[in-house]
Design a protein around this motif. Structure first.
Motif, short mmCIF file in Angstrom:
data_model
loop_
_atom_site.label_atom_id
_atom_site.label_comp_id
_atom_site.label_asym_id
_atom_site.label_seq_id
_atom_site.Cartn_x
_atom_site.Cartn_y
_atom_site.Cartn_z
N PRO A 63 -5.57 -15.85 16.15
CA PRO A 63 -6.78 -16.30 15.43
C PRO A 63 -6.66 -16.15 13.91
O PRO A 63 -7.26 -16.93 13.16
N GLU A 64 -5.86 -15.18 13.46
CA GLU A 64 -5.74 -14.95 12.01
C GLU A 64 -4.90 -16.03 11.32
O GLU A 64 -4.87 -16.10 10.08
N TYR A 65 -4.22 -16.88 12.11
CA TYR A 65 -3.39 -17.93 11.52
C TYR A 65 -4.05 -19.30 11.55
O TYR A 65 -3.44 -20.30 11.14
N ILE A 66 -5.28 -19.36 12.06
CA ILE A 66 -5.99 -20.65 12.09
C ILE A 66 -6.21 -21.16 10.67
O ILE A 66 -6.62 -20.41 9.77
N GLY A 67 -5.88 -22.46 10.45
CA GLY A 67 -6.00 -23.05 9.12
C GLY A 67 -4.68 -23.10 8.38
O GLY A 67 -4.58 -23.74 7.33
N PRO A 77 6.79 -22.97 13.31
CA PRO A 77 7.12 -21.79 14.13
C PRO A 77 7.44 -20.57 13.27
O PRO A 77 8.02 -20.70 12.20
N PHE A 78 7.05 -19.40 13.72
CA PHE A 78 7.28 -18.18 12.96
C PHE A 78 7.39 -17.01 13.93
O PHE A 78 7.16 -17.15 15.13
N TYR A 79 7.76 -15.84 13.41
CA TYR A 79 7.89 -14.64 14.21
C TYR A 79 6.76 -13.65 13.93
O TYR A 79 6.31 -13.53 12.79
N ILE A 80 6.30 -12.98 14.97
CA ILE A 80 5.46 -11.79 14.83
C ILE A 80 6.27 -10.67 15.48
O ILE A 80 6.42 -10.63 16.70
N PRO A 119 3.35 -22.93 17.34
CA PRO A 119 2.10 -23.71 17.42
C PRO A 119 2.42 -25.16 17.77
O PRO A 119 3.53 -25.65 17.55
N ASN A 120 1.44 -25.88 18.28
CA ASN A 120 1.59 -27.29 18.66
C ASN A 120 2.79 -27.49 19.58
O ASN A 120 3.51 -28.48 19.47
N ALA A 121 3.01 -26.52 20.48
CA ALA A 121 4.18 -26.57 21.35
C ALA A 121 4.10 -27.76 22.29
O ALA A 121 3.05 -28.06 22.85
N ALA A 150 1.36 -29.70 12.23
CA ALA A 150 -0.06 -29.88 11.95
C ALA A 150 -0.74 -28.54 11.74
O ALA A 150 -0.31 -27.51 12.27
N ILE A 151 -1.81 -28.56 10.97
CA ILE A 151 -2.56 -27.34 10.69
C ILE A 151 -3.06 -26.74 12.00
O ILE A 151 -3.55 -27.44 12.89
N ILE A 152 -2.96 -25.42 12.11
CA ILE A 152 -3.37 -24.72 13.33
C ILE A 152 -4.90 -24.71 13.44
O ILE A 152 -5.60 -24.30 12.50
N LYS A 153 -5.41 -25.19 14.55
CA LYS A 153 -6.84 -25.18 14.83
C LYS A 153 -7.13 -24.20 15.96
O LYS A 153 -6.21 -23.65 16.58
N GLU A 154 -8.41 -23.99 16.26
CA GLU A 154 -8.79 -23.04 17.31
C GLU A 154 -8.20 -23.40 18.66
O GLU A 154 -7.75 -22.55 19.42
N ASP A 155 -8.18 -24.72 18.99
CA ASP A 155 -7.70 -25.14 20.30
C ASP A 155 -6.24 -25.58 20.29
O ASP A 155 -5.76 -26.18 21.25
#
Length: 518
Positions: A448-452, A457-460, A467-469, A485-490
């Motif tokens: 949720p902290e990455y929305i917007g 792809p990145f590492y935690i 995202p957008n897999a 694409a920009i990360i959205k809630e869904d």
């Protein structure tokens, strides 16, 4: 299956039935030569649990057999048969039956049954029986046939009468309802006549005169009606006084009188709900259905393990008995007792086949503490831990989550992905016993902290987040991100680790680095 001659136990070998008591021999093919009705139903759901359809079919089977309607119901009629023996006897009974009763509680189940049995429709009388759905949901190919709603009061009588009529036993059908109403009256008439004769004999001996009382049919009818009404009113009084146990005992004997069946079902429904004893680590989800069906889900949590029991049975009194086989393959008996103000749960494990089992338990749940079954919640921390540490599909099930198999990869044959019921969370694994390789869920749950932010792809820590897999063909493993694409809630997000993916790809000429680090 029992011996036709002495009712002894049958031993079956090479298609031959041999009675262990009298030694009589008969072939499986001929054993059901007089089958009247074949009940078609779905026995287990996709999770291997017994269906409501099976409970309704068993209720129909017992009522048919009580009326000497020879019926094939595989769970009981072919109990103990497997493989070729089961297939042979089932097909033989199907061919020889005169009537097909098709039981369904979902449109999907009806469609499956139609595909399986449609070739037999032209030569048989077909009676669809539905429950829990609207008649419009029955597939068109079956809905053309007059269907019976088993949720309506008296539907069982209608079904029996229809079958008797179809079998040429119309006289029995027309007299059936009258017989039910008169059976108790007949007993009372005999009793009153005997009492009258006794009184006459005593009168003659004492007074030298005939005092035999000759009750009229109307008088007997009135007396019976008065008796029924008195019992019915007593049951209603118990309900008002919050004494459901006593009301159940009375109403269960008044089936068909006034709204006794409805009142009884309402009492059963009041016990339905979720119960939990945190101290003993046991929870119970008790469910009731129309036409006095029930099911239980028992969960036992101990030392990080979860043992689950899911069984079904008919409601016949204030005590219900379930024979169980739990998730660890231990077997035993569960008894539910419906008491005033409490529901009692008794668990007795008779056969232990695992180091994890439920020891014998006696628990009384207060009805005032009953609640709705809680929905198990999942957070990002839990989901990330499932891909970072060795976690199997079975581990997830033991935690109490319902997991449904959604897809098996045709390319890799053994590769599968699952879905956690009532969520959009998908889990990828090789068989149930291999660790989860990747998880797909929405961004608002996983990151949720990455929305917007951009969907690169990145590492935690050591977990790769995509995202957008997108999936490759029909397989679940995505080979990369479709776009940034920009990360959205869904936004669908995939999480996985090098260790988890390499475990899945072991034996294939590709690795984690080949897929994601080029």
């Amino acid at each position: 299956m029992k011996c036709k001659i002495c009712n002894g136990t049958l031993s079956i070998a090479d298609g031959i039935c041999i009675c262990t008591s009298c030694g009589n021999k008969s072939s499986l093919d001929d054993y059901f030569e007089n089958i009247d009705v074949y009940i078609c139903y779905i026995d287990n759901d996709e999770n291997g649990r017994r269906t409501k359809d099976s409970i309704i079919s068993q209720d129909i089977y017992r009522k048919f057999e009580a009326k000497k309607i020879n019926t094939f119901y595989s769970r009981i009629t072919a109990d103990g048969l497997v493989g070729d023996d089961f297939e042979k006897i089932s097909f033989s009974a199907l061919i020889k039956s005169k009537i097909l009763v098709i039981v369904g509680t979902t449109k999907t189940y009806f469609e499956k049954l139609y595909e399986k049995y449609k070739d037999f429709f032209t030569d048989k009388i077909v009676i669809p029986v539905f429950s829990g759905i609207d008649a419009s949901q029955i597939p068109q190919n079956i809905s053309k046939i007059q269907a019976l709603n088993y949720d309506t009061i008296g539907s069982d009588v209608t079904l029996i009468n229809s079958v008797l009529n179809a079998l040429g036993r119309k006289d029995e059908a027309s007299s059936r309802e009258l017989s039910i109403k008169k059976s108790n009256k007949k007993f009372l008439l005999i009793f009153l006549c005997c009492l009258s004769i006794l009184a006459g004999v005593v009168g003659y001996i004492v007074f030298g005169t005939d005092l035999i009382i000759k009750p009229t049919v109307s008088e007997v009818s009135d007396n019976v009606s008065d008796t029924y009404l008195e019992d019915y009113n007593a049951a209603i009084s118990h309900i008002k006084n919050n004494e459901p146990k006593e009301a159940i005992e009375i109403l269960s004997k008044l089936s068909g009188y006034k709204d006794s069946d409805k009142q009884l079902q309402l009492i059963y429904d009041k016990y339905a709900g979720y119960y939990k004893d945190s101290e003993k680590g046991i929870s119970l989800h008790f469910q009731t259905y129309a036409n006095f069906g029930s099911s239980i889900e028992v969960d036992y949590f101990s030392d990080g393990n979860n043992i689950k029991i899911t069984e079904s049975a008919s409601l016949t009194s204030n005590e219900i008995i379930y024979n169980f086989n739990d998730s660890e393959n231990n077997q035993g008996i569960i008894t539910i007792s419906l008491e005033n103000k409490v529901l009692k749960l008794s668990i007795k494990t008779d056969e232990i086949n695992s180091e994890n089992y439920i020891s014998n338990q006696e628990i009384a749940f207060d009805l005032s503490e009953k609640s709705d079954k809680p929905i198990l919640s999942l957070d990002a921390k839990t989901l990330f831990s499932w891909v970072k540490t060795p976690t199997t599909i079975q581990d997830v099930k033991r935690l109490g989550y319902e997991v449904i198999l959604e897809f098996s990869s045709p390319r890799m044959d053994i590769y599968e992905y699952y879905k956690i019921k009532n969520t959009d969370i998908q889990l990828a694994s090789v068989w149930e016993s291999i660790n989860i390789s990747s998880i797909r869920a929405s961004a608002d749950l996983l990151i949720p902290e990455y929305i917007g932010q951009p969907g690169t792809p990145f590492y935690i820590e050591d977990v790769l987040v995509i995202p957008n897999a997108t999936a490759y063909g029909n397989t679940f493993i995505p080979w990369g991100s479709e776009n940034n694409a920009i990360i959205k809630e869904d936004t669908p997000v995939l999480i996985l680790t090098e260790k988890s993916v390499n475990a899945v790809l072991d034996g294939y000429s590709v690795s984690f680095n080949d897929l994601y680090n080029n």
